[in-house]
Design a protein around this motif. Structure first.
Motif, PDB file in Angstrom:
ATOM      1  N   ARG A   1       0.854  -1.194   0.000  1.00  0.00           N
ATOM      2  CA  ARG A   1       0.000   0.000   0.000  1.00  0.00           C
ATOM      3  C   ARG A   1       0.894   1.249   0.000  1.00  0.00           C
ATOM      4  N   PRO A   2       1.530   1.553  -1.141  1.00  0.00           N
ATOM      5  CA  PRO A   2       2.426   2.709  -1.208  1.00  0.00           C
ATOM      6  C   PRO A   2       1.670   4.021  -1.063  1.00  0.00           C
ATOM      7  N   ALA A   3       2.404   5.083  -0.756  1.00  0.00           N
ATOM      8  CA  ALA A   3       1.797   6.392  -0.553  1.00  0.00           C
ATOM      9  C   ALA A   3       1.300   6.973  -1.875  1.00  0.00           C
ATOM     10  N   VAL A   4       0.066   7.487  -1.860  1.00  0.00           N
ATOM     11  CA  VAL A   4      -0.518   8.121  -3.047  1.00  0.00           C
ATOM     12  C   VAL A   4      -0.925   9.548  -2.695  1.00  0.00           C
ATOM     13  N   TYR A   5      -0.444  10.491  -3.471  1.00  0.00           N
ATOM     14  CA  TYR A   5      -0.769  11.905  -3.288  1.00  0.00           C
ATOM     15  C   TYR A   5      -1.501  12.417  -4.523  1.00  0.00           C
ATOM     16  N   ARG A   6      -2.220  13.512  -4.356  1.00  0.00           N
ATOM     17  CA  ARG A   6      -2.837  14.208  -5.485  1.00  0.00           C
ATOM     18  C   ARG A   6      -2.041  15.474  -5.766  1.00  0.00           C
ATOM     19  N   ALA A   7      -1.709  15.684  -7.035  1.00  0.00           N
ATOM     20  CA  ALA A   7      -0.996  16.896  -7.442  1.00  0.00           C
ATOM     21  C   ALA A   7      -1.870  17.660  -8.431  1.00  0.00           C
ATOM     22  N   THR A   8      -2.218  18.890  -8.100  1.00  0.00           N
ATOM     23  CA  THR A   8      -3.043  19.709  -8.983  1.00  0.00           C
ATOM     24  C   THR A   8      -2.229  20.893  -9.488  1.00  0.00           C
ATOM     25  N   GLY A   9      -2.733  21.486 -10.559  1.00  0.00           N
ATOM     26  CA  GLY A   9      -2.035  22.621 -11.157  1.00  0.00           C
ATOM     27  C   GLY A   9      -1.162  22.225 -12.327  1.00  0.00           C
ATOM     28  N   ILE A  10      -1.395  21.042 -12.896  1.00  0.00           N
ATOM     29  CA  ILE A  10      -0.585  20.559 -14.020  1.00  0.00           C
ATOM     30  C   ILE A  10      -1.091  21.186 -15.319  1.00  0.00           C
ATOM     31  N   LYS A  11      -0.217  21.943 -15.967  1.00  0.00           N
ATOM     32  CA  LYS A  11      -0.599  22.631 -17.193  1.00  0.00           C
ATOM     33  C   LYS A  11      -0.288  21.769 -18.418  1.00  0.00           C
ATOM     34  N   ARG A  12      -1.251  21.680 -19.302  1.00  0.00           N
ATOM     35  CA  ARG A  12      -1.048  20.922 -20.540  1.00  0.00           C
ATOM     36  C   ARG A  12      -0.029  21.616 -21.435  1.00  0.00           C
ATOM     37  N   PRO A  13       0.760  20.864 -22.192  1.00  0.00           N
ATOM     38  CA  PRO A  13       0.646  19.413 -22.464  1.00  0.00           C
ATOM     39  C   PRO A  13       1.664  18.582 -21.679  1.00  0.00           C
ATOM     40  N   LEU A  14       1.839  18.831 -20.384  1.00  0.00           N
ATOM     41  CA  LEU A  14       2.799  18.072 -19.581  1.00  0.00           C
ATOM     42  C   LEU A  14       2.436  16.592 -19.599  1.00  0.00           C
ATOM     43  N   THR A  15       3.424  15.737 -19.881  1.00  0.00           N
ATOM     44  CA  THR A  15       3.186  14.303 -19.925  1.00  0.00           C
ATOM     45  C   THR A  15       3.506  13.663 -18.577  1.00  0.00           C
TER      46      THR A  15
END
Length: 373
Positions: free
Chosen positions: A6-20
């Motif tokens: 059960r590894p750590a999962v975070y949410r990251a917001t603010g990702i601007k397209r077209p970032l892969t």
């Protein structure tokens, strides 16, 4: 299986397209280079509120989160971090709506699936298997329903909270506004809806649909469409007529948390408020415009017991938190399907593999209600 499943999962917001995804991972590897043994994975999906502007990523750290990130976010809801790809907001509470995986490119979204966790639950972790570490709403539904926009909804439901909302009415209102925001565009307002709810989350959804059904009178088409677009609701251990709250109340300080105490009491088996609101939901559910699937536990849970160090553990007497007559609505005709699950109240929504028998049932019924969409 080892805890590292059960590894750590975070949410990251603010990702601007077209970032892969690979570009994001590379930027994070540079940022957390001091933790060189940590592997980073990322899945980028459209943001639920910004629509075609800002993306959101689920970032998984194996076997654990970077020490620097843990220190930055400790005792905070979120932290803004500068990366070579811009500022990203990291959090681990997943409050609001979060899309779990991107839908098939070039194909129209066929339905919105929204999962709502229960009281003292976690928007992401509550659906995650303790054995395999798999989060079935993301890992399994992405394979079975790649054209569905599958989202989780998080809210401040922790029993220890002293600053969050404390009334079902407030949770319902907040949920309605979040749904309206993410479905406000023309192509999504009338998109078919399927709800998946655990425990208290089912109460929020049921009362949301009652309010949505009444919204037609108040000329609020976006809210009314929440009701008309609903095709199916899956209730897992939802205490429609209340649950036994004695052990939960033992975790709440009546003097320091009077509002939290009243919230728990409002979902007790003796709650008249709950039964009154339930009548409204049964009224709209009996019409048969959507299908109800009521999953109920057949294994007992242990009551919470306070240990000598002040912590709580489920080591008390065996009991059913949600009795069958509370989990089942007893709707007329074929409006409701009653489904027993040989798990306790917590594990009723945790599937370790796509071959899990209850997941097979869930997948079948989602296919059933979405047929022809």
């Amino acid at each position: 299986m080892a805890p590292s499943s059960r590894p750590a999962v975070y949410r990251a917001t603010g990702i601007k397209r077209p970032l892969t995804e690979q570009e994001l991972v590379t930027a994070l590897e540079k940022l957390f280079s001091e933790d060189g043994t940590i592997q980073i994975q990322a899945m980028i999906s459209p943001g639920c509120y910004s629509h075609d502007v800002i993306d959101v990523a689920l970032v998984t750290f194996l076997p654990k989160a970077p020490t620097s990130l843990e220190e930055m976010i400790r005792n905070r809801d979120s932290v803004l971090i500068d990366t070579e790809k811009g500022q990203l907001l990291f959090d681990r509470n997943f409050h609001g709506l979060t899309q779990l995986y991107p839908t098939t490119k070039g194909v129209a979204v066929t339905a919105d699936i929204v999962a709502v966790t229960g009281l003292d639950g976690h928007a992401y972790g509550s659906w995650r298997s303790r054995e395999s570490g798999k989060m079935w709403l993301r890992d399994f539904l992405s394979e079975s329903f790649p054209t569905c926009r599958t989202m989780i909804y998080g809210y401040d439901s922790k029993l220890g909270s002293t600053v969050g909302m404390h009334r079902i009415l407030d949770y319902k209102r907040a949920f309605i506004e979040d749904l309206k925001m993410t479905r406000r565009l023309t192509e999504s307002t009338d998109r078919p809806l399927i709800f998946i709810c655990h425990s208290f989350g089912g109460i929020i959804v049921a009362q949301t649909l009652v309010s949505a059904a009444r919204a037609e009178k108040f000329a609020d088409p976006t809210q009314y469409a929440i009701f008309t677009a609903t095709r199916g609701i899956m209730f897992f251990g939802t205490p429609h007529r209340g649950l036994l709250t004695e052990d939960i109340l033992s975790m709440v300080d009546r003097n320091e948390q009077p509002e939290r105490t009243r919230l728990v009491e409002s979902i007790d088996t003796s709650s008249q408020e709950l039964r009154t609101e339930l009548e409204g939901f049964i009224g709209i559910a009996a019409v048969g415009k959507f299908k109800v699937f009521s999953f109920y536990e057949t294994k007992k849970s242990r009551k919470l017991v306070k240990g000598p160090s002040g912590g709580f553990s489920r080591s008390g007497d065996w009991f059913f938190p949600v009795a069958n007559d509370s989990a089942l609505l007893d709707l007329p005709g074929d409006s409701e399907v009653a489904i027993p699950v040989h798990e306790d109240h917590s594990n009723i929504v945790k599937f370790s593999s796509p071959q899990d028998s209850t997941f097979e049932i869930v997948r079948h019924h989602i296919s059933e209600v979405s047929a022809g969409l």
